[in-house]
Design a protein around this motif. Sequence first.
Motif, PDB file in Angstrom:
ATOM      1  N   GLN A 297       0.808  -1.222   0.000  1.00 24.13           N
ATOM      2  CA  GLN A 297       0.000   0.000   0.000  1.00 24.13           C
ATOM      3  C   GLN A 297       0.842   1.275   0.000  1.00 24.13           C
ATOM      4  OE1 GLN A 297      -2.460   0.175   3.490  1.00 24.13           O
ATOM      5  NE2 GLN A 297      -0.787  -0.290   4.883  1.00 24.13           N
ATOM      6  N   ASN A 298       2.101   1.187   0.426  1.00 24.38           N
ATOM      7  CA  ASN A 298       2.955   2.368   0.475  1.00 24.38           C
ATOM      8  C   ASN A 298       3.819   2.518  -0.770  1.00 24.38           C
ATOM      9  OD1 ASN A 298       2.690   4.240   2.677  1.00 24.38           O
ATOM     10  ND2 ASN A 298       3.106   2.524   4.052  1.00 24.38           N
ATOM     11  N   HIS A 299       4.608   3.608  -0.796  1.00 24.88           N
ATOM     12  CA  HIS A 299       5.410   3.937  -1.979  1.00 24.88           C
ATOM     13  C   HIS A 299       6.765   3.237  -2.011  1.00 24.88           C
ATOM     14  CE1 HIS A 299       6.834   6.718   1.121  1.00 24.88           C
ATOM     15  NE2 HIS A 299       7.978   6.709   0.477  1.00 24.88           N
ATOM     16  N   ASP A 300       7.088   2.504  -0.937  1.00 22.72           N
ATOM     17  CA  ASP A 300       8.388   1.829  -0.888  1.00 22.72           C
ATOM     18  C   ASP A 300       8.278   0.600   0.004  1.00 22.72           C
ATOM     19  OD1 ASP A 300      11.080   1.333  -1.378  1.00 22.72           O
ATOM     20  OD2 ASP A 300      11.743   3.343  -0.808  1.00 22.72           O
ATOM     21  N   VAL A 301       9.345  -0.181   0.021  1.00 21.94           N
ATOM     22  CA  VAL A 301       9.377  -1.360   0.898  1.00 21.94           C
ATOM     23  C   VAL A 301       9.588  -0.918   2.342  1.00 21.94           C
ATOM     24  CG1 VAL A 301      10.311  -2.814  -0.951  1.00 21.94           C
ATOM     25  CG2 VAL A 301      11.894  -1.688   0.636  1.00 21.94           C
ATOM     26  N   GLY A 302       9.542  -1.874   3.262  1.00 23.51           N
ATOM     27  CA  GLY A 302       9.870  -1.579   4.660  1.00 23.51           C
ATOM     28  C   GLY A 302       8.752  -1.846   5.638  1.00 23.51           C
ATOM     29  N   GLY A 303       7.489  -1.711   5.176  1.00 20.93           N
ATOM     30  CA  GLY A 303       6.378  -1.945   6.102  1.00 20.93           C
ATOM     31  C   GLY A 303       6.462  -1.008   7.291  1.00 20.93           C
ATOM     32  N   GLN A 304       6.505  -1.585   8.466  1.00 21.55           N
ATOM     33  CA  GLN A 304       6.584  -0.813   9.702  1.00 21.55           C
ATOM     34  C   GLN A 304       7.805   0.117   9.716  1.00 21.55           C
ATOM     35  OE1 GLN A 304       4.995   0.607  12.839  1.00 21.55           O
ATOM     36  NE2 GLN A 304       4.012  -1.232  12.031  1.00 21.55           N
ATOM     37  N   TRP A 305       8.860  -0.279   9.020  1.00 21.56           N
ATOM     38  CA  TRP A 305      10.128   0.463   9.063  1.00 21.56           C
ATOM     39  C   TRP A 305      10.197   1.596   8.051  1.00 21.56           C
ATOM     40  CZ3 TRP A 305      12.669  -0.305  13.356  1.00 21.56           C
ATOM     41  CH2 TRP A 305      12.413  -1.487  14.050  1.00 21.56           C
ATOM     42  N   LEU A 306       9.134   1.809   7.302  1.00 20.02           N
ATOM     43  CA  LEU A 306       9.051   2.960   6.402  1.00 20.02           C
ATOM     44  C   LEU A 306       8.419   4.095   7.205  1.00 20.02           C
ATOM     45  CD1 LEU A 306       9.337   4.225   3.575  1.00 20.02           C
ATOM     46  CD2 LEU A 306       7.102   3.249   3.005  1.00 20.02           C
ATOM     47  N   TYR A 307       9.272   4.985   7.716  1.00 16.85           N
ATOM     48  CA  TYR A 307       8.828   6.039   8.630  1.00 16.85           C
ATOM     49  C   TYR A 307       7.882   7.009   7.932  1.00 16.85           C
ATOM     50  CZ  TYR A 307       9.192  10.157  11.701  1.00 16.85           C
ATOM     51  OH  TYR A 307       8.909  11.233  12.517  1.00 16.85           O
ATOM     52  N   ASP A 308       6.784   7.325   8.587  1.00 18.17           N
ATOM     53  CA  ASP A 308       5.790   8.245   8.043  1.00 18.17           C
ATOM     54  C   ASP A 308       5.538   9.358   9.060  1.00 18.17           C
ATOM     55  OD1 ASP A 308       3.693   9.563   6.913  1.00 18.17           O
ATOM     56  OD2 ASP A 308       2.367   7.827   6.724  1.00 18.17           O
ATOM     57  N   PRO A 309       6.143  10.541   8.844  1.00 19.91           N
ATOM     58  CA  PRO A 309       5.979  11.627   9.824  1.00 19.91           C
ATOM     59  C   PRO A 309       4.625  12.319   9.742  1.00 19.91           C
ATOM     60  CG  PRO A 309       7.330  12.387   7.987  1.00 19.91           C
ATOM     61  CD  PRO A 309       7.012  10.939   7.722  1.00 19.91           C
ATOM     62  N   LYS A 310       3.883  12.093   8.655  1.00 18.19           N
ATOM     63  CA  LYS A 310       2.632  12.828   8.428  1.00 18.19           C
ATOM     64  C   LYS A 310       1.459  12.120   9.100  1.00 18.19           C
ATOM     65  CE  LYS A 310       4.387  14.486   4.024  1.00 18.19           C
ATOM     66  NZ  LYS A 310       4.419  14.177   2.592  1.00 18.19           N
ATOM     67  N   VAL A 311       1.110  12.602  10.281  1.00 18.59           N
ATOM     68  CA  VAL A 311      -0.005  11.974  11.014  1.00 18.59           C
ATOM     69  C   VAL A 311      -1.169  12.946  11.218  1.00 18.59           C
ATOM     70  CG1 VAL A 311       1.432  10.270  12.194  1.00 18.59           C
ATOM     71  CG2 VAL A 311       1.106  12.518  13.239  1.00 18.59           C
ATOM     72  N   GLU A 312      -1.066  14.125  10.612  1.00 14.14           N
ATOM     73  CA  GLU A 312      -2.149  15.109  10.742  1.00 14.14           C
ATOM     74  C   GLU A 312      -3.420  14.559  10.084  1.00 14.14           C
ATOM     75  OE1 GLU A 312       0.731  15.786   9.134  1.00 14.14           O
ATOM     76  OE2 GLU A 312       1.795  16.866  10.715  1.00 14.14           O
ATOM     77  N   GLY A 313      -4.539  14.894  10.705  1.00 14.77           N
ATOM     78  CA  GLY A 313      -5.820  14.483  10.125  1.00 14.77           C
ATOM     79  C   GLY A 313      -6.243  13.077  10.504  1.00 14.77           C
ATOM     80  N   GLN A 314      -5.385  12.376  11.254  1.00 18.37           N
ATOM     81  CA  GLN A 314      -5.733  11.018  11.692  1.00 18.37           C
ATOM     82  C   GLN A 314      -6.519  11.078  12.998  1.00 18.37           C
ATOM     83  OE1 GLN A 314      -4.719   8.047   9.948  1.00 18.37           O
ATOM     84  NE2 GLN A 314      -4.404   9.680   8.458  1.00 18.37           N
ATOM     85  N   ASP A 315      -7.361  10.103  13.238  1.00 23.99           N
ATOM     86  CA  ASP A 315      -8.001   9.982  14.548  1.00 23.99           C
ATOM     87  C   ASP A 315      -6.889   9.737  15.571  1.00 23.99           C
ATOM     88  OD1 ASP A 315     -10.709   9.233  16.128  1.00 23.99           O
ATOM     89  OD2 ASP A 315      -9.058   7.956  16.775  1.00 23.99           O
ATOM     90  N   PRO A 316      -6.738  10.597  16.595  1.00 20.84           N
ATOM     91  CA  PRO A 316      -5.584  10.467  17.504  1.00 20.84           C
ATOM     92  C   PRO A 316      -5.511   9.138  18.249  1.00 20.84           C
ATOM     93  CG  PRO A 316      -7.136  12.132  18.301  1.00 20.84           C
ATOM     94  CD  PRO A 316      -7.574  11.764  16.926  1.00 20.84           C
ATOM     95  N   LEU A 317      -6.654   8.486  18.402  1.00 24.03           N
ATOM     96  CA  LEU A 317      -6.648   7.171  19.061  1.00 24.03           C
ATOM     97  C   LEU A 317      -6.450   6.042  18.054  1.00 24.03           C
ATOM     98  CD1 LEU A 317      -9.458   7.716  21.705  1.00 24.03           C
ATOM     99  CD2 LEU A 317      -7.002   7.509  22.137  1.00 24.03           C
ATOM    100  N   GLY A 318      -6.266   6.429  16.790  1.00 21.85           N
ATOM    101  CA  GLY A 318      -5.998   5.416  15.761  1.00 21.85           C
ATOM    102  C   GLY A 318      -7.198   4.576  15.420  1.00 21.85           C
ATOM    103  N   LYS A 319      -8.401   5.122  15.662  1.00 18.18           N
ATOM    104  CA  LYS A 319      -9.613   4.359  15.352  1.00 18.18           C
ATOM    105  C   LYS A 319      -9.903   4.440  13.858  1.00 18.18           C
ATOM    106  CE  LYS A 319     -11.779   4.820  19.900  1.00 18.18           C
ATOM    107  NZ  LYS A 319     -12.825   5.493  20.683  1.00 18.18           N
ATOM    108  N   ASP A 320     -10.322   3.329  13.313  1.00 19.13           N
ATOM    109  CA  ASP A 320     -10.669   3.261  11.886  1.00 19.13           C
ATOM    110  C   ASP A 320     -12.131   3.667  11.741  1.00 19.13           C
ATOM    111  OD1 ASP A 320     -11.005   2.687   9.235  1.00 19.13           O
ATOM    112  OD2 ASP A 320     -10.928   0.507   9.469  1.00 19.13           O
ATOM    113  N   THR A 321     -12.381   4.990  11.736  1.00 18.44           N
ATOM    114  CA  THR A 321     -13.750   5.486  11.766  1.00 18.44           C
ATOM    115  C   THR A 321     -14.493   5.255  10.453  1.00 18.44           C
ATOM    116  OG1 THR A 321     -12.822   7.652  11.227  1.00 18.44           O
ATOM    117  CG2 THR A 321     -13.362   7.242  13.527  1.00 18.44           C
ATOM    118  N   MET A 322     -13.763   5.153   9.349  1.00 18.34           N
ATOM    119  CA  MET A 322     -14.406   4.986   8.042  1.00 18.34           C
ATOM    120  C   MET A 322     -14.594   3.516   7.655  1.00 18.34           C
ATOM    121  SD  MET A 322     -14.857   8.096   7.312  1.00 18.34           S
ATOM    122  CE  MET A 322     -15.361   8.091   5.606  1.00 18.34           C
ATOM    123  N   GLY A 323     -13.945   2.609   8.402  1.00 19.42           N
ATOM    124  CA  GLY A 323     -14.063   1.184   8.093  1.00 19.42           C
ATOM    125  C   GLY A 323     -13.254   0.751   6.886  1.00 19.42           C
ATOM    126  N   SER A 324     -12.353   1.628   6.420  1.00 22.90           N
ATOM    127  CA  SER A 324     -11.576   1.285   5.222  1.00 22.90           C
ATOM    128  C   SER A 324     -10.106   1.039   5.548  1.00 22.90           C
ATOM    129  CB  SER A 324     -11.683   2.429   4.208  1.00 22.90           C
ATOM    130  OG  SER A 324     -11.206   3.635   4.789  1.00 22.90           O
TER     131      SER A 324
END
Length: 462
Positions: free
Chosen positions: A39-66
């Motif tokens: 699903q991401n632009h490169d390999v690494g999975g968990q190890w592909l650091y993603d600093p952009k967390v703005e706009g996410q549910d802060p509790l990490g809830k999947d509110t849209m079900g997707s």
Amino acid sequence: MVSVRNPPRNVCVIGAGPSGLVAARELKKEGQKVVVLEQNHDVGGQWLYDPKVEGQDPLGKDTMGSGLTVHSSIYDSLRLTSPREIMGFTDFPFLIKKGRDTRRFPGHKELFLYLKDFCEWFGLREMIRFNTKVEYVGILDYGAFGEDLKWIVKSKVKDSDEVISEVFDAVVVATGHYSYPRLPSIKGMDAWRRKQMHSHLYRVPEPFRDQVVVVVGNSLSGQDIAMELVNVAKEIHLSSKSLNVSEGLSKVISKHDNLHLRPTIECLHEDGRVVFVDGSGITADTIIYCTGYSYAFPFLDTKGAIGIDDDRVGPLYEHTFPPSLAPSLSFIGIPRKLIGFPFFESQAKWIAQLLSGKRSLPPRDEMMKSIQEFYKSREAAGIPKHNTHDIADFEYCDKYGDYVGFPHLEEWRKDLCISALINSDVNLETYRDIYDDEELLQVAHQSPHFTQLEHEALSSSL
């Protein structure tokens, strides 16, 4: 058990993290036609650091079900908790490279670069479709005991509405288990109006400057984040199920006046008060839940053959194969608390050799019996259901390897792992930089694991 060799199969691997990459490598070795969907632009999975967390549910809830849009839980300052020497796949050591992070416990970027190197060395990139999210995986036809099953896989390319449907002979799920936050149930949690977040979305300490922060969970990430916040936050209250903490954490708490150990939370009040089970309380600005992760496969439809019950994924034979659907469906990377990469490699070899026909699984009834016996043994040992997949046993890893002729973990690998655990228990703040295992390190560096690439380089130059 060995059987007749099968013709090449079309295999879909979901995820291009460590487990997905090694699965692709082993399947390729066995002559399978492999597609990796990432699903991401490169390999690494968990190890592909993603600093952009703005706009996410802060509790990490999947509110849209997707599914969650942020996969990685890595924070900016994260360093490995295990020494690099034990981390590598068996035939690709995690070597120090000039101009890179040369520390024995490097930052997360170094492990990401190792995985990129692994991908290039074994020519895996051509099999991977990046920016492709799996939406649905389901059974196309019913066969006998999973032998003749086919799978329909529906995926979407990023920024496209088109759903691509494909049929595969087998699916390997390698999506990791550090992306779906596990949250506690605390009275008043829904009404508490100040900031609450899961560590899944923690990246840097600066937003917490001059705040009173409660860190819930005395896990590795809880301790790490609490130690990082002491330099910016006004107060940090580390809430732990047990107040009997390690010597290392005790040293850290006694060193920092603004770091306090607290028992579990009794309740939260709308005005910002946090009341602990011992009756004490504080007014906090932020609560960070470092309470772990749950297994989730929102795309997978097995008609009830696989379920998740309090973080027990099952039934799975040896944490890998659903008896009624194997070997056409398998999972890599579900077990926790072990030396990950070599274990994922042994799982990948077994799956690849089953699909090629080099090996076969026991009868379905035998697999189910083995699973039930395993559950009973965990119950008898007093292990909660949600810790079903926590292994913490070198012997199990070796026994698993025996199914597929995979070498046992080297003694130096086990010894270095234990040495680091003991050191971190006593010297939590410094164990990544100050250690006393030079003799073990020498044994490791003289082992075939570290000398194999030198021999390859020498033979290729002759």
